[in-house]
Scaffold this motif. Structure first.
Motif, PDB file in Angstrom:
ATOM      1  N   VAL A 166     -12.868  -0.097   5.076  1.00 21.40           N
ATOM      2  CA  VAL A 166     -14.033   0.786   4.965  1.00 21.40           C
ATOM      3  C   VAL A 166     -14.713   0.606   3.607  1.00 21.40           C
ATOM      4  O   VAL A 166     -15.944   0.532   3.519  1.00 21.40           O
ATOM      5  CB  VAL A 166     -13.611   2.259   5.168  1.00 21.40           C
TER       6      VAL A 166
ATOM      7  N   GLU B  48     -23.326  -0.508   0.585  1.00 21.63           N
ATOM      8  CA  GLU B  48     -24.262   0.579   0.325  1.00 21.63           C
ATOM      9  C   GLU B  48     -24.469   0.768  -1.183  1.00 21.63           C
ATOM     10  O   GLU B  48     -25.574   1.042  -1.638  1.00 21.63           O
ATOM     11  CB  GLU B  48     -23.714   1.874   0.938  1.00 21.63           C
TER      12      GLU B  48
ATOM     13  N   HIS C 100     -15.038  -1.128  14.829  1.00 23.18           N
ATOM     14  CA  HIS C 100     -16.368  -1.252  14.219  1.00 23.18           C
ATOM     15  C   HIS C 100     -17.247  -2.214  15.008  1.00 23.18           C
ATOM     16  O   HIS C 100     -18.441  -1.987  15.181  1.00 23.18           O
ATOM     17  CB  HIS C 100     -16.200  -1.737  12.778  1.00 23.18           C
TER      18      HIS C 100
ATOM     19  N   ASN D  72     -16.347  -2.999   3.696  1.00 26.62           N
ATOM     20  CA  ASN D  72     -17.343  -3.252   4.741  1.00 26.62           C
ATOM     21  C   ASN D  72     -18.468  -2.228   4.773  1.00 26.62           C
ATOM     22  O   ASN D  72     -19.569  -2.539   5.225  1.00 26.62           O
ATOM     23  CB  ASN D  72     -16.649  -3.301   6.102  1.00 26.62           C
ATOM     24  N   GLU D  73     -18.172  -1.015   4.307  1.00 33.02           N
ATOM     25  CA  GLU D  73     -19.156   0.056   4.427  1.00 33.02           C
ATOM     26  C   GLU D  73     -19.698   0.525   3.077  1.00 33.02           C
ATOM     27  O   GLU D  73     -20.907   0.564   2.854  1.00 33.02           O
ATOM     28  CB  GLU D  73     -18.529   1.253   5.168  1.00 33.02           C
TER      29      GLU D  73
ATOM     30  N   ALA E  33     -20.591   6.341  13.405  1.00 29.95           N
ATOM     31  CA  ALA E  33     -20.461   5.545  12.178  1.00 29.95           C
ATOM     32  C   ALA E  33     -19.659   6.285  11.113  1.00 29.95           C
ATOM     33  O   ALA E  33     -18.766   5.716  10.478  1.00 29.95           O
ATOM     34  CB  ALA E  33     -21.841   5.187  11.643  1.00 29.95           C
TER      35      ALA E  33
ATOM     36  N   HIS F   3     -22.823   2.132  16.895  1.00 30.45           N
ATOM     37  CA  HIS F   3     -22.993   3.092  15.810  1.00 30.45           C
ATOM     38  C   HIS F   3     -24.190   2.665  14.968  1.00 30.45           C
ATOM     39  O   HIS F   3     -24.725   1.572  15.128  1.00 30.45           O
ATOM     40  CB  HIS F   3     -21.732   3.187  14.947  1.00 30.45           C
TER      41      HIS F   3
ATOM     42  N   HIS G 187     -25.889   2.881  10.866  1.00 24.25           N
ATOM     43  CA  HIS G 187     -25.799   3.225   9.446  1.00 24.25           C
ATOM     44  C   HIS G 187     -27.165   3.684   8.956  1.00 24.25           C
ATOM     45  O   HIS G 187     -28.206   3.285   9.488  1.00 24.25           O
ATOM     46  CB  HIS G 187     -25.332   2.019   8.638  1.00 24.25           C
TER      47      HIS G 187
ATOM     48  N   GLU H 161     -25.409  -1.198  14.766  1.00 20.04           N
ATOM     49  CA  GLU H 161     -24.420  -2.257  14.920  1.00 20.04           C
ATOM     50  C   GLU H 161     -23.626  -1.987  16.189  1.00 20.04           C
ATOM     51  O   GLU H 161     -23.626  -0.886  16.722  1.00 20.04           O
ATOM     52  CB  GLU H 161     -23.475  -2.309  13.712  1.00 20.04           C
TER      53      GLU H 161
ATOM     54  N   HIS I 202     -15.551   5.935   9.410  1.00 18.27           N
ATOM     55  CA  HIS I 202     -15.231   6.032   7.979  1.00 18.27           C
ATOM     56  C   HIS I 202     -14.127   7.055   7.739  1.00 18.27           C
ATOM     57  O   HIS I 202     -13.204   6.830   6.950  1.00 18.27           O
ATOM     58  CB  HIS I 202     -16.511   6.432   7.240  1.00 18.27           C
TER      59      HIS I 202
ATOM     60  N   SER J  30     -28.427   0.083   6.857  1.00 18.96           N
ATOM     61  CA  SER J  30     -28.391  -1.224   7.526  1.00 18.96           C
ATOM     62  C   SER J  30     -28.756  -1.168   8.997  1.00 18.96           C
ATOM     63  O   SER J  30     -28.944  -2.212   9.631  1.00 18.96           O
ATOM     64  CB  SER J  30     -27.003  -1.855   7.364  1.00 18.96           C
TER      65      SER J  30
END
Length: 264
Positions: free
Chosen positions: A226, A234, A98, A229-230, A127, A103, A105, A111, A131, A108
């Motif tokens: 995931v 969201e 990551h 952090n992801e 991205a 990548h 998002h 990154e 995932h 956001s």
């Protein structure tokens, strides 16, 4: 005989993760009739994905990992140590990828390393791939352990959460002015990384059975990373809609729990 059994297990893991991954493309098909999803629906879908992955991490990966370690002669303390280390390694592996893979998002932004020369659509593909790979890995490891029911439960759960996820990805791309065909293609493509993870996971733990507890824990750690952090960031980006995300998470967790108990 043993070689044939190993080959069939690996094939099962690959096929199941392929079908789960293709569910992303299936979920994206409604974009030809719908161009936008309400914020409430998006939050529920995010929460559902998080709930399925969270339940799968514990019921289908961590608990079987502990049992597998003890079945191979580890004490309770040894089994917990093995699984704990595996979880941390899985999270660390995803964190490294990551951090160093460029990548982008949908919310956001960008990154990773400088990525000005890479087309934006490919940054989204990377991205979403980050995932999806752990999900395919989890399915493959589930089959590689020789527990077909566990693998089937994982594949169905991951496939179910891939359907709304594929739709969410495709709709997000439409809002960024990509065509419907491009959005469908990207949603399908990102799901196809799952059979790669499935093949890797099934082959690794089938060929080297002693690493099964490590493989199960590694896949769990990667998925938990995931989620934290992801998906959770969201889910909470719209403060007034947190309850929708929480409701989706609870439903996803219960659905995956039922799948694991009934099929695993």
């Amino acid at each position: 005989m043993l070689a044939g059994l190993a080959s069939s297990t690996i094939l099962l893991g690959f096929t199941a993760s392929l079908l789960a991954g293709l569910a992303s493309g299936l979920g994206a098909l409604p974009i030809f009739a719908v161009r936008r999803l309400s914020d409430q629906v998006q939050e529920v879908m995010l929460g559902f994905a998080a709930g399925v992955m969270l339940a799968a991490s514990f019921f289908s990966l961590i608990l079987p990992g502990l049992a597998a370690a003890q079945a191979r002669g580890s004490s309770e303390l040894g089994a917990v140590s093995i699984v704990g280390c595996g979880i941390l390694l899985g999270a660390a592996g995803l964190w490294l990828v990551h951090r160093y893979a460029p990548h982008e998002h949908f919310v956001s932004g960008r990154e990773g390393p400088s990525s000005e020369r890479i087309r934006r659509i490919w940054l989204f593909v990377v991205a979403i791939t980050l995932h999806n790979f752990p999900e395919g890995l989890a399915v493959g490891v589930g089959f590689g352990g020789g527990e077909v029911g566990n693998g089937v439960a994982l594949a169905i759960g991951i496939g179910l959460q891939n359907i709304p996820e594929g739709l969410a990805v495709a709709v997000a791309l439409l809002t960024l002015n990509y065509s419907r065909l491009q959005a469908l293609w990207v949603a399908t493509l990102t799901g196809l990384v799952e059979p790669v993870g499935g093949l890797v996971g099934a082959a690794a733990v089938t060929v080297a059975q002693p690493i099964l507890p490590w493989g199960l824990a590694f896949a769990a750690g990667a998925m938990i990373f995931v989620i934290s952090n992801e998906i959770i960031p969201e889910m909470h980006r719209r403060s007034g809609l947190k309850n929708f995300a929480t409701e989706g998470l609870m439903v996803g967790l219960v659905v995956m729990m039922f799948l694991d108990v009934l099929l695993g």
